[in-house]
Scaffold this active site. Structure first.
Site, PDB file in Angstrom:
ATOM      1  N   ASN A  97      -0.142  -2.375   5.895  1.00 32.19           N
ATOM      2  CA  ASN A  97       0.422  -3.637   6.374  1.00 32.19           C
ATOM      3  C   ASN A  97       1.836  -3.472   6.926  1.00 32.19           C
ATOM      4  O   ASN A  97       2.655  -2.755   6.344  1.00 32.19           O
ATOM      5  CB  ASN A  97       0.465  -4.645   5.226  1.00 32.19           C
ATOM      6  CG  ASN A  97      -0.600  -5.699   5.391  1.00 32.19           C
ATOM      7  OD1 ASN A  97      -1.440  -5.620   6.279  1.00 32.19           O
ATOM      8  ND2 ASN A  97      -0.558  -6.704   4.532  1.00 32.19           N
ATOM      9  N   CYS A 131       0.856  -1.197   0.000  1.00 37.29           N
ATOM     10  CA  CYS A 131       0.000   0.000   0.000  1.00 37.29           C
ATOM     11  C   CYS A 131       0.883   1.235   0.000  1.00 37.29           C
ATOM     12  O   CYS A 131       1.994   1.193   0.519  1.00 37.29           O
ATOM     13  CB  CYS A 131      -0.810   0.088   1.288  1.00 37.29           C
ATOM     14  SG  CYS A 131      -2.248  -0.950   1.296  1.00 37.29           S
ATOM     15  N   ARG A 167      -4.651   7.117  -0.448  1.00 40.07           N
ATOM     16  CA  ARG A 167      -3.782   5.945  -0.541  1.00 40.07           C
ATOM     17  C   ARG A 167      -4.188   5.035  -1.683  1.00 40.07           C
ATOM     18  O   ARG A 167      -5.315   5.120  -2.194  1.00 40.07           O
ATOM     19  CB  ARG A 167      -3.874   5.189   0.771  1.00 40.07           C
ATOM     20  CG  ARG A 167      -5.279   4.637   1.111  1.00 40.07           C
ATOM     21  CD  ARG A 167      -5.432   3.143   0.991  1.00 40.07           C
ATOM     22  NE  ARG A 167      -4.521   2.367   1.743  1.00 40.07           N
ATOM     23  CZ  ARG A 167      -4.717   1.989   3.022  1.00 40.07           C
ATOM     24  NH1 ARG A 167      -5.828   2.332   3.644  1.00 40.07           N
ATOM     25  NH2 ARG A 167      -3.827   1.246   3.626  1.00 40.07           N
TER      26      ARG A 167
END
Ligand SMILES: C[C@H](CCC(=O)NCCS(=O)(=O)O)[C@H]1CC[C@H]2[C@@H]3[C@H](O)C[C@@H]4C[C@H](O)CC[C@]4(C)[C@H]3C[C@H](O)[C@]12C
Length: 313
Positions: A79, A2, A16
């Site tokens: 993450n 990400c 994002r």
């Protein structure tokens, strides 16, 4: 993988790419001020700031991947496997589950400066949302127009970093990305000059050569540098349409094309959605992998005094 960025150009934007091999049941979800938020250990919050973002809409609790509140404070989870460490709950102090942290911070605080004082008291604890939804290993970017922080809950406790880049990706920890950026300070959007050796006649033969060496792969370290380069060299008129368009162009520069990133499980990581939020107006723009039309959901057009979650399909 990400990538999360901020963008300051007239208005202040936050957004994002969410890169994953599957959907997590994501929908744009507005949490109005009077929707009661039941935190597992921090109690019930009957009233709070309203917020909008992408969340897994499987429950009575808004499980945000990223969101902004009505005051312009924004936060995203990315993450952080192998490094995120959530502590055992002890039943005292400000203990929050990882899935609660965005709703808690955006519900209670209006600026980064305000929340900063309390961050040191917060403990992110190891509580699963449900049996089927264990805690996700995340780190977070928290920003408003004035400041940007990275929060990393690791074995030693909650680490809080100033983030001058306004960019976050995934592993390794933020300190690595901060140091790694120094390796690229020679890159330029301008045409390069020969600094290799003045005894050699070296000349640029095409546009874009000032940034030769900008990493082009999908790794987290490379996306960090590339997103920072695109964002910090970005030029755009200051109207809303141009800013939003420019924001998505920056995110497109670090997005995943199906087939180019194969996980250890043999699945394909893709940019499932990209979003851009105008933090002043609460307008949430997004596009998905299979539909590149930009859609807009306006938080201010809904009844923010409501008591039910609003899910936009
Ligand atoms: C996977 C998402 C992060 C995207 C990302 O960083 N991908 C990188 C992949 S890799 O490391 O580089 O391989 C994260 C961001 C927010 C997460 C979700 C939110 O935390 C809300 C809940 C929390 C629950 O505990 C688990 C499901 C969940 C619905 C999470 C699923 C998933 O872990 C999400 C969607």
């Amino acid at each position: 993988m990400c990538t999360c960025i901020t963008y300051d150009n007239g208005d202040f934007y936050f957004g994002r790419n969410l890169d994953l091999d599957c959907s997590f049941g994501e929908k744009v979800v507005i949490t109005p001020r009077n929707f009661p938020l039941d935190f597992r250990l921090a109690g019930r919050k009957e009233q709070h700031y309203a917020m909008i973002g992408m969340a897994s809409a499987v429950s009575r609790f808004p499980l945000y991947a990223e969101a902004v509140n009505e005051k312009g404070l924004c936060m995203a989870g990315l993450n952080f496997p192998g490094n995120a460490y959530y502590q055992k709950p002890e039943g005292q102090g400000m203990e929050l589950a990882s899935f609660e942290i965005i709703a808690w911070i955006l519900g209670n605080y209006s600026t980064v400066a305000e929340v900063k004082n309390d961050l040191e008291k917060m403990k992110i604890v190891d509580i699963a949302f449900s049996e089927k939804m264990p805690p996700a290993p995340l780190h977070w970017m928290l920003a408003d127009r004035e400041q940007c922080l990275v929060l990393e809950a690791v074995q030693e406790g909650l680490k809080i970093y100033e983030n001058p880049f306004g960019v976050l990706t995934n592993n390794p920890p933020f300190e690595y990305h901060r140091l790694n950026m120094n390796n690229y300070m020679n890159l330029s959007a301008k045409s390069p000059e020969n600094r290799f050796c003045d005894k050699l006649s070296l000349k640029p033969y095409a546009q874009g050569m000032g940034a030769a060496g900008l990493p082009g792969d999908a790794s987290s370290a490379s996306r960090f540098v590339r997103a920072a380069f695109l964002k910090w060299n970005s030029v755009s008129p200051q109207d809303e349409k141009s800013n939003v368009s420019q924001f998505f162009h920056i995110l497109d520069g670090v997005s995943m094309v199906r087939g180019s990133v194969i996980t250890e499980a043999g699945t394909y990581d893709i940019t499932t959605y990209s979003c851009c939020i105008n933090t002043r107006t609460g307008a949430y723009y997004y596009k998905t992998y299979d539909d590149s039309r930009i859609r807009k959901v306006e938080m201010q057009e809904t009844d923010l005094e409501g008591a039910e979650l609003i899910t936009v399909f």
